[in-house]
Enzyme design. Structure first.
Site, short mmCIF file in Angstrom:
data_model
loop_
_atom_site.label_atom_id
_atom_site.label_comp_id
_atom_site.label_asym_id
_atom_site.label_seq_id
_atom_site.Cartn_x
_atom_site.Cartn_y
_atom_site.Cartn_z
NE ARG A 161 40.00 39.20 23.47
CZ ARG A 161 40.08 39.74 22.47
NH1 ARG A 161 40.17 40.79 22.19
NH2 ARG A 161 39.52 39.00 21.71
CE LYS A 192 41.33 35.99 47.41
NZ LYS A 192 40.14 34.66 47.39
CG HIS A 248 31.15 34.39 54.88
ND1 HIS A 248 30.61 33.42 53.29
CD2 HIS A 248 30.54 35.34 54.97
CE1 HIS A 248 29.93 34.39 52.65
NE2 HIS A 248 29.85 35.32 53.10
CE LYS A 306 45.83 38.78 50.32
NZ LYS A 306 44.44 39.89 50.03
CG HIS A 323 34.08 40.97 56.04
ND1 HIS A 323 34.25 39.57 55.62
CD2 HIS A 323 35.58 41.05 55.77
CE1 HIS A 323 34.79 39.20 55.57
NE2 HIS A 323 35.56 39.70 55.22
CD GLU A 370 39.54 40.35 57.57
OE1 GLU A 370 41.08 39.59 56.77
OE2 GLU A 370 38.45 40.40 56.39
NE ARG A 394 45.54 34.87 47.39
CZ ARG A 394 45.54 35.64 46.29
NH1 ARG A 394 47.01 35.06 45.71
NH2 ARG A 394 44.99 37.24 45.97
CG HIS A 403 37.20 34.57 56.70
ND1 HIS A 403 38.17 35.46 57.20
CD2 HIS A 403 37.43 35.79 56.29
CE1 HIS A 403 38.71 36.72 56.52
NE2 HIS A 403 38.04 36.97 55.89
CD GLU A 437 41.79 31.52 48.34
OE1 GLU A 437 41.87 33.20 47.16
OE2 GLU A 437 40.92 30.95 48.18
CG ASN A 457 40.01 31.78 53.16
OD1 ASN A 457 39.22 32.32 53.12
ND2 ASN A 457 40.08 29.87 52.43
N1 LIG Z 1 40.16 41.43 47.10
C1 LIG Z 1 40.99 40.54 47.74
O1 LIG Z 1 40.84 39.58 47.84
C2 LIG Z 1 39.83 40.83 48.80
C3 LIG Z 1 39.99 40.88 50.19
C4 LIG Z 1 39.02 40.77 51.27
C5 LIG Z 1 38.17 41.65 51.05
N2 LIG Z 1 37.46 42.24 49.84
C6 LIG Z 1 36.39 42.88 49.38
O2 LIG Z 1 36.83 44.08 50.10
C7 LIG Z 1 35.37 44.59 50.14
C8 LIG Z 1 35.29 45.46 51.50
O3 LIG Z 1 36.04 46.03 51.52
P1 LIG Z 1 35.94 47.52 52.99
O4 LIG Z 1 35.96 47.40 54.13
O5 LIG Z 1 36.74 48.24 52.71
O6 LIG Z 1 34.07 48.90 52.44
P2 LIG Z 1 33.94 49.38 51.32
O7 LIG Z 1 35.58 49.31 50.14
O8 LIG Z 1 32.42 48.88 51.15
O9 LIG Z 1 34.21 50.52 51.80
C9 LIG Z 1 33.10 50.82 53.35
C10 LIG Z 1 33.06 52.29 53.36
O10 LIG Z 1 34.22 53.47 53.78
C11 LIG Z 1 34.12 54.62 52.93
N3 LIG Z 1 35.71 55.15 52.52
C12 LIG Z 1 36.77 54.80 51.56
N4 LIG Z 1 37.60 55.00 52.22
C13 LIG Z 1 37.33 55.64 53.19
C14 LIG Z 1 37.89 57.28 53.36
N5 LIG Z 1 39.40 57.42 53.35
N6 LIG Z 1 37.74 57.86 54.67
C15 LIG Z 1 36.34 58.08 54.94
N7 LIG Z 1 35.04 56.96 54.09
C16 LIG Z 1 35.91 55.52 53.22
C17 LIG Z 1 33.37 53.82 51.73
O11 LIG Z 1 32.95 54.62 50.59
C18 LIG Z 1 32.55 52.71 51.64
O12 LIG Z 1 31.14 53.46 52.05
C19 LIG Z 1 33.88 43.17 50.17
O13 LIG Z 1 33.49 43.19 49.57
C20 LIG Z 1 35.29 42.01 50.07
O14 LIG Z 1 34.40 40.83 49.42
C21 LIG Z 1 38.44 41.75 48.66
ZN LIG Z 2 37.66 38.87 55.42
#
Ligand SMILES: NC(=O)c1ccc[n+]([C@@H]2O[C@H](COP(=O)([O-])OP(=O)(O)OC[C@H]3O[C@@H](n4cnc5c(N)ncnc54)[C@H](O)[C@@H]3O)[C@@H](O)[C@H]2O)c1
Ligand SMILES: [Zn+2]
Length: 337
Positions: free
Chosen positions: A113, A135, A236, A211, A249, A177, A225, A232, A221, A229
């Site tokens: 939990r 999130k 998307h 943020k 993305h 972003e 918040r 997006h 949200e 988007n």
């Molecule tokens: N929680 C939230 O509020 C929120 C907001 C926006 C996006 N997201 C989520 O974030 C995700 C995308 O995140 P992302 O763009 O970071 O992608 P990711 O986590 O897939 O990272 C991209 C790639 O970079 C590699 N990597 C990470 N750090 C590295 C470094 N320092 N050097 C070299 N390679 C490295 C990772 O292993 C991966 O292969 C999506 O799943 C999306 O839904 C969440």
């Molecule tokens: Zn985004």
């Protein structure tokens, strides 16, 4: 630099310091028991650097990529936490991008939990956006982030030095972003994109602070918040419909923003910035195909859709539109003056 996220029931610090990872003892207790959750594409140098400074840390690695932000990976990670006899006094550290942060955060939220969660984001996208806000989620089938929770970390530690190993295309995608954040809230952040080379430390600090502000105003949200988007809705749709061209993305968000920047001069300015970041041009598309995706994405909840639009740099408006309005916007195209 230290920021503080102040929410109704909790409060946590965001540290933004070059080489923070090298001096992790200044930020977290090195004597606690930790599970470091990461993926197999996060360079080993960062994982070792962290692990070697902690007295009792084990590393749990899963295969990188959005497709692994899944129930199967959740189960795998959870099994290792259980067999490692973690208790509620121990903590989970996410070391990686948004995929690692979202998945490890969801494990932390649900194990017994809820156990302490520390987020160390290592991609630009996670440093400017996803690591703050609580999130956490996994995907199910084609539904992104459909299973999840709001679960705030105990601390977010951002070390821009970790970006030295991140491929340029990932940097650009994350930079979009933060540009989005500037367009809707802060003209000074947009100005930062017109200096070369980009001052990533300044971009991260400004973006994550915005943020923080939005999350403080609307933790769950329910309203405000939603402005995050911006770009997006259509972005998307492009990302999903063109999955055979693996756009990132952030690239799609950049394309999606152009449809909702109403001032032609501002649109020209942003197009120039996106070109400098090597964001691809919007591909040829079929408006009907995109609109049917957008309807499916909103799960047919209503006949209208809330869009976020920018009339002037640094401010935005939420406008309710019909699908027909969106289709007209798609027919006109992103480059129409
Ligand atoms: N929680 C939230 O509020 C929120 C907001 C926006 C996006 N997201 C989520 O974030 C995700 C995308 O995140 P992302 O763009 O970071 O992608 P990711 O986590 O897939 O990272 C991209 C790639 O970079 C590699 N990597 C990470 N750090 C590295 C470094 N320092 N050097 C070299 N390679 C490295 C990772 O292993 C991966 O292969 C999506 O799943 C999306 O839904 C969440
Ligand atoms: Zn985004």
């Amino acid at each position: 630099m230290k920021l503080e996220v102040k929410l109704k029931d909790c409060c946590y610090p965001i540290y933004i310091e070059r080489n923070a990872l090298k001096h992790i003892k200044d930020y977290i207790d090195p004597d606690r028991k930790y599970a470091i959750v990461t993926d197999d594409n996060v360079p080993k140098q960062w994982v070792d650097l962290l692990k070697n400074q902690l007295r009792n840390a084990s590393v749990i690695t899963f295969e990188h990529g959005e497709k692994n932000k899944s129930l199967a990976t959740y189960e795998e990670v959870m099994e290792q936490i259980i067999s490692g006899h973690f208790s509620r006094k121990d903590a989970i550290i996410a070391l990686g991008g948004g995929v690692v942060g979202d998945l490890a955060g969801f494990v932390a939220a649900t194990y017994m939990r809820g156990i302490d969660f520390i987020n160390i984001p290592t991609t630009l996208l996670s440093q400017v956006d996803s690591s703050v806000g609580g999130k956490v989620a996994i995907d199910m089938g084609s539904y992104k982030n459909i299973v999840g929770a709001f679960y705030q970390p105990r601390a977010v530690i951002i070390d821009p030095e970790t970006l030295s190993t991140l491929p340029k295309r990932q940097i650009s995608s994350g930079a979009v972003e933060a540009l989005k954040m500037g367009l809707i809230l802060d003209d000074k952040l947009v100005d930062l994109y017109e200096q070369q080379p980009l001052d990533l430390d300044a971009i991260i600090a400004r973006s994550i602070d915005l943020k923080r502000m939005i999350v403080e105003q609307d933790e769950k949200e329910l309203g405000q918040r939603a402005i995050l988007n911006f770009g997006h809705t259509i972005g998307h749709a492009i990302e999903s419909v063109y999955h055979h061209i693996p756009y990132y993305h952030g690239e799609c968000v950049g394309m999606g923003m152009l449809f909702f920047i109403n001032d032609p001069d501002l649109k020209a300015r942003i197009r120039h910035i996106l070109e400098q970041l090597d964001i691809p041009a919007v591909p040829l598309y079929d408006p009907k195909e995109l609109i049917s995706f957008i309807k499916h994405d909103k799960k047919g909840q209503s006949d209208t859709i809330k869009t976020i639009q920018v009339d002037q740099v640094g401010s935005c408006t939420i406008r309710t539109m019909t699908y027909e309005d969106i289709e007209n916007i798609l027919e006109r195209g992103p480059y129409e003056k």
